[in-house]
Motif scaffolding. Structure first.
Motif, PDB file in Angstrom:
ATOM      1  N   GLN A  21       0.844  -1.206   0.000  1.00 28.33           N
ATOM      2  CA  GLN A  21       0.000   0.000   0.000  1.00 28.33           C
ATOM      3  C   GLN A  21       0.877   1.253   0.000  1.00 28.33           C
ATOM      4  O   GLN A  21       0.591   2.215  -0.721  1.00 28.33           O
ATOM      5  N   GLN A  54      -0.691  14.633  -5.345  1.00 24.72           N
ATOM      6  CA  GLN A  54      -0.129  13.415  -4.746  1.00 24.72           C
ATOM      7  C   GLN A  54       1.401  13.449  -4.776  1.00 24.72           C
ATOM      8  O   GLN A  54       2.050  12.846  -3.925  1.00 24.72           O
ATOM      9  N   ARG A  64       2.257   1.746  -3.468  1.00 23.35           N
ATOM     10  CA  ARG A  64       1.252   2.277  -4.398  1.00 23.35           C
ATOM     11  C   ARG A  64       1.036   3.775  -4.181  1.00 23.35           C
ATOM     12  O   ARG A  64       0.726   4.502  -5.121  1.00 23.35           O
ATOM     13  N   ALA A  65       1.210   4.225  -2.935  1.00 21.29           N
ATOM     14  CA  ALA A  65       1.024   5.646  -2.650  1.00 21.29           C
ATOM     15  C   ALA A  65       2.080   6.491  -3.357  1.00 21.29           C
ATOM     16  O   ALA A  65       1.900   7.696  -3.534  1.00 21.29           O
ATOM     17  N   LEU A 123      -4.505  10.556   0.042  1.00 25.73           N
ATOM     18  CA  LEU A 123      -5.065   9.594   1.010  1.00 25.73           C
ATOM     19  C   LEU A 123      -4.059   8.513   1.369  1.00 25.73           C
ATOM     20  O   LEU A 123      -4.053   8.007   2.490  1.00 25.73           O
ATOM     21  N   GLY A 124      -3.192   8.147   0.386  1.00 22.47           N
ATOM     22  CA  GLY A 124      -2.208   7.111   0.650  1.00 22.47           C
ATOM     23  C   GLY A 124      -1.134   7.561   1.629  1.00 22.47           C
ATOM     24  O   GLY A 124      -0.443   6.740   2.216  1.00 22.47           O
ATOM     25  N   ALA A 151      -4.035   3.931  -5.681  1.00 21.76           N
ATOM     26  CA  ALA A 151      -3.063   4.976  -5.360  1.00 21.76           C
ATOM     27  C   ALA A 151      -2.632   4.897  -3.899  1.00 21.76           C
ATOM     28  O   ALA A 151      -2.174   5.882  -3.321  1.00 21.76           O
ATOM     29  N   GLY A 152      -2.808   3.718  -3.292  1.00 19.64           N
ATOM     30  CA  GLY A 152      -2.246   3.491  -1.967  1.00 19.64           C
ATOM     31  C   GLY A 152      -3.114   3.887  -0.796  1.00 19.64           C
ATOM     32  O   GLY A 152      -2.674   3.846   0.347  1.00 19.64           O
ATOM     33  N   TRP A 206      -1.863  10.074   4.058  1.00 19.90           N
ATOM     34  CA  TRP A 206      -2.494  10.589   5.275  1.00 19.90           C
ATOM     35  C   TRP A 206      -2.926   9.462   6.199  1.00 19.90           C
ATOM     36  O   TRP A 206      -3.381   8.413   5.741  1.00 19.90           O
ATOM     37  N   ALA A 208      -8.040  13.996  -2.227  1.00 21.57           N
ATOM     38  CA  ALA A 208      -8.016  12.527  -2.212  1.00 21.57           C
ATOM     39  C   ALA A 208      -6.700  11.981  -2.757  1.00 21.57           C
ATOM     40  O   ALA A 208      -6.362  10.831  -2.492  1.00 21.57           O
TER      41      ALA A 208
END
Lengths: 269, 262
Positions: A75, A162, A78-79, A105-106, B172-173, A108, A102
């Protein structure tokens, strides 16, 4: 560094979407993927984005195999990868600012995501990414009040917010008119150059691939047909790539990953 | 092609009319309604007299204050009951839409069916036995039945929501909870709110009735007034129920228009 070694993706019926690919992409490269529909461009982007697991061979991102990671580190990986889609996956009733926020989000913690739903936490940061895209005054509008082109720019703003280390864009401009398509392609490349990050985009517009990107990969039936610096791509390469595969016929082949070949931008999702 | 003209008049309408008339006649005969009317010449006068005593509602300040208390209690029962049901409905709708595996889906669907298939009045008689007389029993009864109703509607809304926005955020994680809040909740929230408000309108009427089985509020006062033949007070209470119900309908309708359409 992105490395693919003898990588294949097979469908359940045995057909191969990607067939024994070897490929490496260095940091800071700006790669355009071109080829007829059904060539495997979307599949390749999903594999590099660690969203789709290869059936054979190996993918390494900076020397790490994502599929050897646990769910937490996967995860986190992926962020660091930003993705852009042909139809912006943004809920119609969401406000522009929320859709942009959004993007982080990865990064935060959950409490921050929840707090930001109650009251947006980074208005200045959101305005800063929307400003160059000409959307600063739409900050608090709802996404269903935007045109298709504006919505795709909101998706672009989310991606910029992002600040990913790898940007993967799947047909980001196919649903836009030529002028807007060029401006979005230019914005993606400018951002990648400025922050020195890797950009990989699949495109139908060959002229954009040649004029804006540094490297062009031609893909057909899951295999690499050519892979050259943009300046060295010949007309003969392009003709060979698309030979016999008319767009109309190519659209008829079932492509499991592109939800719809037609632009669906009148609605947000 | 020639249109087909029937050679005889269709008799279906005639037969249906005859059947309905026969059913009405049979019912009147079975219930002895004619005899009851014949006997009830003087009881009709009694009935009118009974209704007349309702024509002058009790408006003494002391009683009105008591009715006000009852109205607030009924409002609170319906509001808290519906709110608990919204929370319970969301909690059960998430597994019922298949997000937590097949087993969780079957289990939560079973619970929702059970909660929904038992009517509020039956829940109230049970909760009065379990929790004692009073508003708490009424609140609990409303919450239990409404959870079953809302949970099913909420799960259906979840199943119909487009999956792409949440999937993109996961890609996107984003964590599962955050991806749901930013990707799927915006699509289902208006429906969830509308269903919740609609059930609140129904629950304000139901909360007034639940008092009859001892679950507090205006209903309990109406039950006492009728039992003691205090028709004037009963009339006041019925008017109060009507006003409360109309007020909640109007408020909820206004909120729904604002939150859902806009």
């Amino acid at each position: 560094m992105i490395t693919l070694a003898a990588l294949s993706v097979a469908y359940a019926d045995g057909r191969r979407a990607l067939d024994d690919l070897d490929l490496s992409i260095a940091p800071g490269e700006r790669v355009a993927l071109i080829g007829p529909s059904g060539a495997g461009k979307t599949t390749l982007l999903r594999v590099i984005g660690a969203s789709l697991r290869p059936t054979a061979g190996q993918l390494q991102l900076d020397g790490v195999d994502p599929w050897a990671l646990g769910s937490g580190p996967l995860q986190a990986l992926r962020a660091r990868i930003g993705k852009m889609h042909q139809a912006p996956p943004i809920p119609p009733r969401q406000r522009v600012i929320t859709a942009v926020l959004a993007g982080r989000l990865g990064q935060w913690p959950l409490w921050r995501a929840v707090a930001s739903l109650v009251y947006p936490l980074d208005i200045a940061g959101t305005r800063a990414v929307l400003e160059p895209l000409g959307l600063a005054e739409r900050l608090f509008d709802r996404c269903d009040q935007l045109s298709g082109g504006q919505l795709q720019r909101v998706a672009l703003a989310r991606l910029f917010y992002q600040k990913p280390e790898i940007v993967l864009a799947d047909e980001p401009v196919s649903a836009l008119d030529p002028a807007l398509a060029r401006s979005v392609a230019v914005a993606l490349n400018e951002d990648a150059k400025r922050r020195d990050v890797t950009l990989i985009a699949s495109l139908h517009a060959v002229d954009l691939a040649l004029s804006e990107f540094s490297r062009v990969i031609g893909l057909r039936e899951g295999r690499i047909v050519f892979d050259r610096p943009a300046a060295q791509v010949l007309t003969a390469d392009i003709d060979a790539l698309y030979a016999g595969a008319s767009h109309a016929a190519a659209h008829d082949t079932p492509d499991q990953h592109v939800p719809s070949a037609k632009p669906r931008l009148t609605r947000c999702a | 092609m020639q249109p087909v003209t029937p050679r005889v008049m269709p008799r279906r309408g005639l037969m249906l009319t005859a059947l309905v008339l026969a059913a009405v006649a049979a019912s009147v005969w079975r219930l002895d309604l004619i005899a009851a009317f014949a006997e009830g010449q003087d009881s009709l006068g009694e009935l009118l007299g009974f209704l007349q005593r309702f024509a002058a509602p009790d408006t003494s300040p002391a009683f009105l204050a008591k009715v006000g208390q009852g109205a607030i209690e009924t409002l609170a029962i319906s509001l808290i009951g519906t709110l608990l049901a919204v929370i319970g409905g969301v909690a059960l709708a998430l597994p019922a839409s298949g997000r937590l595996g097949r087993l969780g889906q079957l289990a939560s669907r079973f619970i929702l069916n059970l909660l929904r298939s038992v009517p509020e009045l039956v829940w109230a008689t049970l909760t009065v036995l379990a929790a004692g007389l009073g508003p708490f029993a009424g609140t609990l009864a409303l919450a239990l039945h409404t959870t079953g109703v809302l949970g099913r509607l909420y799960a259906e809304a979840l199943e119909n929501a487009p999956p792409a926005p949440e999937a993109a955020l996961r890609g996107a994680g984003s964590g599962a909870a955050a991806a749901f809040l930013y990707g799927t909740l915006p699509a289902v929230a208006p429906q969830w709110v509308a269903y919740g408000l609609y059930r609140w309108e129904m629950n304000i009427r139901m909360a007034a009735i639940l008092g009859f089985v001892g679950a507090g509020g205006l209903g309990a006062q109406l039950y006492y007034a009728l039992s003691l033949f205090h028709e004037a007070q009963a009339a006041t209470l019925i008017v109060a129920m009507l006003v409360l119900s109309l007020a909640v309908d109007a408020l909820s309708g206004w909120l729904r228009r604002r939150l859902v359409v806009a």
